[in-house]
Design a protein around this motif. Sequence first.
Motif, PDB file in Angstrom:
ATOM      1  N   HIS A  98      98.257  41.564 -41.949  1.00  0.00           N
ATOM      2  CA  HIS A  98      97.230  42.267 -42.716  1.00  0.00           C
ATOM      3  C   HIS A  98      96.278  41.280 -43.376  1.00  0.00           C
ATOM      4  CE1 HIS A  98      99.129  46.332 -42.777  1.00  0.00           C
ATOM      5  NE2 HIS A  98     100.206  45.605 -42.526  1.00  0.00           N
ATOM      6  N   ASP A  99      95.021  41.639 -43.392  1.00  0.00           N
ATOM      7  CA  ASP A  99      93.993  40.971 -44.191  1.00  0.00           C
ATOM      8  C   ASP A  99      93.913  39.459 -44.002  1.00  0.00           C
ATOM      9  OD1 ASP A  99      91.931  40.784 -46.069  1.00  0.00           O
ATOM     10  OD2 ASP A  99      93.308  40.648 -47.764  1.00  0.00           O
ATOM     11  N   PRO A 100      93.726  38.971 -42.777  1.00  0.00           N
ATOM     12  CA  PRO A 100      93.510  37.527 -42.634  1.00  0.00           C
ATOM     13  C   PRO A 100      92.198  37.150 -43.321  1.00  0.00           C
ATOM     14  CG  PRO A 100      93.129  38.648 -40.553  1.00  0.00           C
ATOM     15  CD  PRO A 100      93.625  39.679 -41.512  1.00  0.00           C
ATOM     16  N   HIS A 101      92.254  36.199 -44.251  1.00  0.00           N
ATOM     17  CA  HIS A 101      91.060  35.841 -45.003  1.00  0.00           C
ATOM     18  C   HIS A 101      91.162  34.418 -45.538  1.00  0.00           C
ATOM     19  CE1 HIS A 101      93.791  36.978 -48.264  1.00  0.00           C
ATOM     20  NE2 HIS A 101      93.026  36.273 -49.074  1.00  0.00           N
TER      21      HIS A 101
ATOM     22  N   VAL B   5      88.675  37.603 -41.688  1.00  0.00           N
ATOM     23  CA  VAL B   5      87.621  38.626 -41.710  1.00  0.00           C
ATOM     24  C   VAL B   5      86.985  38.742 -43.093  1.00  0.00           C
ATOM     25  CG1 VAL B   5      88.531  39.962 -39.785  1.00  0.00           C
ATOM     26  CG2 VAL B   5      89.271  40.500 -42.104  1.00  0.00           C
ATOM     27  N   GLY B   6      87.471  37.958 -44.057  1.00  0.00           N
ATOM     28  CA  GLY B   6      86.903  37.965 -45.397  1.00  0.00           C
ATOM     29  C   GLY B   6      87.047  36.608 -46.040  1.00  0.00           C
ATOM     30  N   HIS B   7      86.378  36.445 -47.192  1.00  0.00           N
ATOM     31  CA  HIS B   7      86.439  35.184 -47.927  1.00  0.00           C
ATOM     32  C   HIS B   7      86.462  35.501 -49.419  1.00  0.00           C
ATOM     33  CE1 HIS B   7      84.734  30.813 -48.366  1.00  0.00           C
ATOM     34  NE2 HIS B   7      85.763  31.038 -49.165  1.00  0.00           N
ATOM     35  N   SER B   8      87.646  35.444 -50.025  1.00  0.00           N
ATOM     36  CA  SER B   8      87.793  35.679 -51.460  1.00  0.00           C
ATOM     37  C   SER B   8      87.202  34.504 -52.234  1.00  0.00           C
ATOM     38  CB  SER B   8      89.274  35.810 -51.834  1.00  0.00           C
ATOM     39  OG  SER B   8      89.876  36.863 -51.145  1.00  0.00           O
ATOM     40  N   PHE B   9      86.573  34.795 -53.348  1.00  0.00           N
ATOM     41  CA  PHE B   9      85.965  33.780 -54.203  1.00  0.00           C
ATOM     42  C   PHE B   9      84.945  32.943 -53.433  1.00  0.00           C
ATOM     43  CE2 PHE B   9      89.842  35.038 -56.244  1.00  0.00           C
ATOM     44  CZ  PHE B   9      89.477  35.151 -57.580  1.00  0.00           C
ATOM     45  N   ARG B  10      84.205  33.596 -52.574  1.00  0.00           N
ATOM     46  CA  ARG B  10      83.163  32.928 -51.784  1.00  0.00           C
ATOM     47  C   ARG B  10      82.147  32.234 -52.680  1.00  0.00           C
ATOM     48  NH1 ARG B  10      80.486  35.037 -46.515  1.00  0.00           N
ATOM     49  NH2 ARG B  10      82.387  36.235 -46.574  1.00  0.00           N
ATOM     50  N   ASP B  11      81.819  32.860 -53.819  1.00  0.00           N
ATOM     51  CA  ASP B  11      80.844  32.258 -54.732  1.00  0.00           C
ATOM     52  C   ASP B  11      81.348  30.964 -55.359  1.00  0.00           C
ATOM     53  OD1 ASP B  11      79.140  34.364 -54.183  1.00  0.00           O
ATOM     54  OD2 ASP B  11      79.632  35.469 -56.017  1.00  0.00           O
ATOM     55  N   ALA B  12      82.670  30.769 -55.365  1.00  0.00           N
ATOM     56  CA  ALA B  12      83.248  29.541 -55.917  1.00  0.00           C
ATOM     57  C   ALA B  12      83.384  28.446 -54.863  1.00  0.00           C
ATOM     58  CB  ALA B  12      84.619  29.843 -56.527  1.00  0.00           C
TER      59      ALA B  12
END
Length: 137
Positions: free
Chosen positions: A29-32, A114-121
Amino acid sequence: MSRPTTRSERRTGRCQCGDIAYAVAGDPHDPHLCSCEHCTRISGSPAVAWVGFRVEDLTWTGPAGEPTWFATWPTLRRGFCPRCGTHLVSVADGSEMIMVTIFSLTESTGLDPVGHSFRDAAVPWMAVTLAPDPLGQ
């Protein structure tokens, strides 16, 4: 929100030295990617690639048993090998999911983030091309 892929099989993973090894079954689940300050500091890199599995579907199989646990947040623990230092997993208290570092898996095919957590950091020089959203959203 978890985004299951279509692969449901047993996967294995381990630390660099092999003392801590694991097997996971079920759908990933949720590869990021994550660029939070905890992931970047503990890994020494601009992001960590994670994929989730149900906690009950992970079994520690290596000769040293479970990893050593370190709390990086009051409700979040990370598991690493005490011998070689490889960062393997992250789990929040009470969560049904355990996050596994994608590159600790023996085979990571089909686990494109498929996503990038804390992309702004994330560091400004990091350019990320994410996989297409498997749900088309």
